[in-house]
Scaffold this motif. Structure first.
Motif: not given
Length: 202
Positions: A41-65
């Motif tokens: 959740d923190k990775a998504v909220e802080d956008n540590i991956f620097q993606y433009n869309t929320l869906s991409r942030r969530k998808g990558v954060a889930s896979a990386i977790t």
């Protein structure tokens, strides 16, 4: 663990993600009190991956977790503080542990190349591999042709980015040099099969 995983095409949109894995590892080290869900959740909220869309942030954060979960403190330390080669090998290990199709490709095709001393990954190798999976799994048999093509392209790119093949056209295999400390650590963890998949059997 691999036997419990279902075949997935997740690698199509969640490929190597080496930089993202290191960012998540650093976030974990800096926030040891957080659960994996809180970390995601923190990775998504802080956008540590620097993606433009929320869906991409969530998808990558889930896979990386999922990948971070299979790394212990020693491997996370080596991921962050070790050499680039070592860090990339740990990233590959995290994919092997969480993606059944990728593990089986490395174990059944990549590894076999060493044993028969054939240093190139060909389209035929991929075709035969996928045909075997179709025969073994109704899930894989239900995929469309484009899915096989895309998965093949992503696997090739992952291996290239990790330094396991020299280029994406000829696909000449480059056997990684993995430190003995990493090999011994993975073997002690009971993960010798993942070492063998990366090194072609030792």
């Amino acid at each position: 663990m691999t036997k419990e995983l279902k075949y997935s095409t997740a690698i199509k949109t969640k490929p190597f993600l080496y930089v993202e894995l290191k960012k998540m590892a650093k976030l974990k080290v800096n926030n040891p009190e957080l659960s994996f869900k809180e970390l995601k959740d923190k990775a998504v909220e802080d956008n540590i991956f620097q993606y433009n869309t929320l869906s991409r942030r969530k998808g990558v954060a889930s896979a990386i977790t999922k990948r971070i979960k299979v790394l212990d403190e020693y491997l996370i330390d080596k991921l962050l503080e070790g050499s680039i080669d070592t860090a990339k090998q740990i990233a590959i290990y995290s994919i092997l542990k969480t993606d059944r199709l990728f593990f089986e490709f490395m174990d059944e095709v990549y590894r076999d190349k060493y044993q028969i001393r054939d240093p190139y990954l060909t389209d035929k190798d991929f075709n035969i591999f996928f045909q075997h999976k179709v025969e073994q799994s109704e899930r894989v048999a239900g995929w469309v042709d484009y899915t096989y093509y895309k998965v093949k392209q992503v696997i090739i790119r992952v291996l290239y980015e990790a330094g396991f093949i020299k280029d994406q056209k000829e696909r000449e295999i480059t056997k990684p040099i993995i430190s003995n400390n990493i090999i011994e650590h993975l073997n002690k963890k009971g993960d010798a099969k993942y070492v063998q998949a990366m090194l072609g059997g030792i």
